[in-house]
Design an enzyme around this catalytic site. Structure first.
Site, PDB file in Angstrom:
ATOM      1  N   GLY A 259       0.636  -1.201  -0.131  1.00  0.00           N
ATOM      2  CA  GLY A 259      -0.060   0.130   0.013  1.00  0.00           C
ATOM      3  C   GLY A 259       0.782   1.291  -0.030  1.00  0.00           C
ATOM      4  O   GLY A 259       0.398   2.305   0.010  1.00  0.00           O
ATOM      5  N   TYR A 260       2.235   1.191   0.030  1.00  0.00           N
ATOM      6  CA  TYR A 260       3.011   2.413   0.100  1.00  0.00           C
ATOM      7  C   TYR A 260       2.880   3.247  -0.961  1.00  0.00           C
ATOM      8  O   TYR A 260       2.399   4.484  -0.923  1.00  0.00           O
ATOM      9  CB  TYR A 260       4.344   1.951   0.218  1.00  0.00           C
ATOM     10  CG  TYR A 260       5.451   3.044   0.505  1.00  0.00           C
ATOM     11  CD1 TYR A 260       5.383   3.559   1.742  1.00  0.00           C
ATOM     12  CD2 TYR A 260       5.755   3.846  -0.350  1.00  0.00           C
ATOM     13  CE1 TYR A 260       6.407   4.654   2.008  1.00  0.00           C
ATOM     14  CE2 TYR A 260       6.650   4.884  -0.305  1.00  0.00           C
ATOM     15  CZ  TYR A 260       6.861   5.282   1.214  1.00  0.00           C
ATOM     16  OH  TYR A 260       7.802   6.469   1.133  1.00  0.00           O
ATOM     17  N   ASN A 261       2.952   2.732  -2.344  1.00  0.00           N
ATOM     18  CA  ASN A 261       2.883   3.578  -3.564  1.00  0.00           C
ATOM     19  C   ASN A 261       1.524   4.069  -3.731  1.00  0.00           C
ATOM     20  O   ASN A 261       1.093   5.076  -4.188  1.00  0.00           O
ATOM     21  CB  ASN A 261       3.148   2.778  -4.835  1.00  0.00           C
ATOM     22  CG  ASN A 261       4.591   2.330  -4.816  1.00  0.00           C
ATOM     23  OD1 ASN A 261       4.943   1.141  -4.249  1.00  0.00           O
ATOM     24  ND2 ASN A 261       5.311   3.242  -5.122  1.00  0.00           N
TER      25      ASN A 261
ATOM     26  N   SER B 233      -0.648   4.822  -1.422  1.00  0.00           N
ATOM     27  CA  SER B 233      -0.848   6.021  -0.344  1.00  0.00           C
ATOM     28  C   SER B 233      -0.198   7.287  -0.883  1.00  0.00           C
ATOM     29  O   SER B 233      -0.662   8.326  -0.783  1.00  0.00           O
ATOM     30  CB  SER B 233      -0.279   5.705   1.205  1.00  0.00           C
ATOM     31  OG  SER B 233       1.220   5.398   1.147  1.00  0.00           O
TER      32      SER B 233
END
Length: 349
Positions: free
Chosen positions: A197-199, A201
């Site tokens: 989910g980093y990218n 977010s």
């Protein structure tokens, strides 16, 4: 000689210039004037910093901590949000008495509400001059099919949803002081290279920042985005390797066999190498961008801090997909059960 000079001056006189030549001169003069105007405008600074309040999230991170100390020395009334009481005390011990700290968990709405009440009471009707969103939750950097939906929630709740919630709740204070919002975004968010989910977010932060900037500019509030390099290579590498091992051991046997032990070993080496190569130990570039975003009378919409933020990730985000895919295949190994006859070629970027 006099005749030659006369002929030259005659040829360059306005009467002898064609329409296209005149148009080119006007365009060049306009561009030059705009550049000079932008340079002069970019140098204007806000005066009377004393008494202006700045709220910074993520002061337990290296960037947030350094910014809180720097703004405190410049005379701002800093309100620093940390994740634990221990980090609060450590920051207060090396700052002036005017710096205040508050505990904040961006994944918890009640914690956000308590922090907003604290900021409202501290500003005492003066409003909030600056909101710096520097908090950043950890996210798994592994193939997508290694993840569960909870892994996406853990990244999005802190990096995106928590940021949106606290920004919305602080907007009345920002409007009152005609302040500015500064969102720090890791440059890796420009390009989705690994799962998790980093990218998601970071792309969401980009979108939210753009919408917010257009909506609240009528109230004198300015919004800036700072795309920065990755820092703390040693810490990041340790966290990522620990998370990688945890997720690998959690995989069902069928999924683990489809990738193979060799894949895991080579992926681990490739991840370690990429973190080492792309991490930057000098945070001064980011501090300078944050300084300009907070102190400039006309802050820029976007800043780039670090060579990879300005060139590598930004270039890949606009480059053809085949180019970024090829680089990915060269960096990371191929799963054992992929059926590919061409093995991955690992390179140190």
């Amino acid at each position: 000689m006099k005749t030659w000079r006369y002929m030259a001056s005659l040829q360059m006189s306005p009467q002898n210039l064609s329409f296209s030549d005149s148009l080119h001169i006007v365009i060049l003069a306009s561009i030059l004037s705009l550049i000079i105007y932008w340079l002069i405008r970019d140098r204007h600074r806000v005066r009377n910093l004393s008494g202006k309040y700045v709220f910074i999230t993520g002061c337990d991170t290296r960037l947030g901590n350094a910014l809180a100390k720097w703004l405190d020395k410049r005379g701002f009334c800093v309100i620093a949000a940390c994740a634990t009481e221990q980090e609060d005390q450590e920051l207060r011990s090396c700052s002036s008495l005017s710096l205040k700290t508050v505990n904040l968990n961006l994944a918890d709405s009640s914690s956000i509400s308590r922090a907003v009440v604290f900021v409202t009471e501290e500003t005492a009707g003066k409003g909030l001059f600056g909101l710096v969103n520097a908090a950043e939750g950890t996210a798994s950097a592994v193939p997508t099919d290694w993840l569960r939906i909870d892994d996406f929630h853990s990244a999005l709740n802190v990096n995106l949803l928590g940021l949106i919630e606290i920004t919305l709740k602080l907007l009345p204070l920002l409007k009152k002081a005609e302040g500015r919002v500064v969102n720090l975004i890791n440059a890796k968010g420009f390009m989705a290279f690994v799962g998790g989910g980093y990218n998601l977010s970071k792309w969401g932060m980009e979108s939210f920042s753009d919408m917010l900037r257009r909506d609240i500019q009528h109230f004198g509030v300015k919004v800036s985005i700072i795309g920065h390099s990755t820092f703390n290579a040693k810490v990041n590498s340790c966290i990522m390797e620990r998370d990688l091992l945890r997720l690998w051991n959690r995989l069902p046997n069928e999924t683990r066999d489809s990738y193979g032990e060799k894949y895991f070993s080579e992926y681990r080496k490739a991840q370690r190498s990429s973190v080492k190569r792309l991490c930057n130990s000098d945070i001064c570039k980011v501090i300078k961008c944050m300084e300009h975003a907070l102190l400039a009378k006309y802050p820029r919409t976007r800043y780039g801090a670090g060579w990879d933020a300005k060139f590598f990730w930004l270039f890949l985000s606009y480059a053809p997909s085949c180019l970024s895919d090829m680089l990915f295949y060269m960096m990371f190994p191929v799963p054992a059960a992929s059926g590919s006859s061409v093995p991955g070629v690992l390179i140190n970027i």
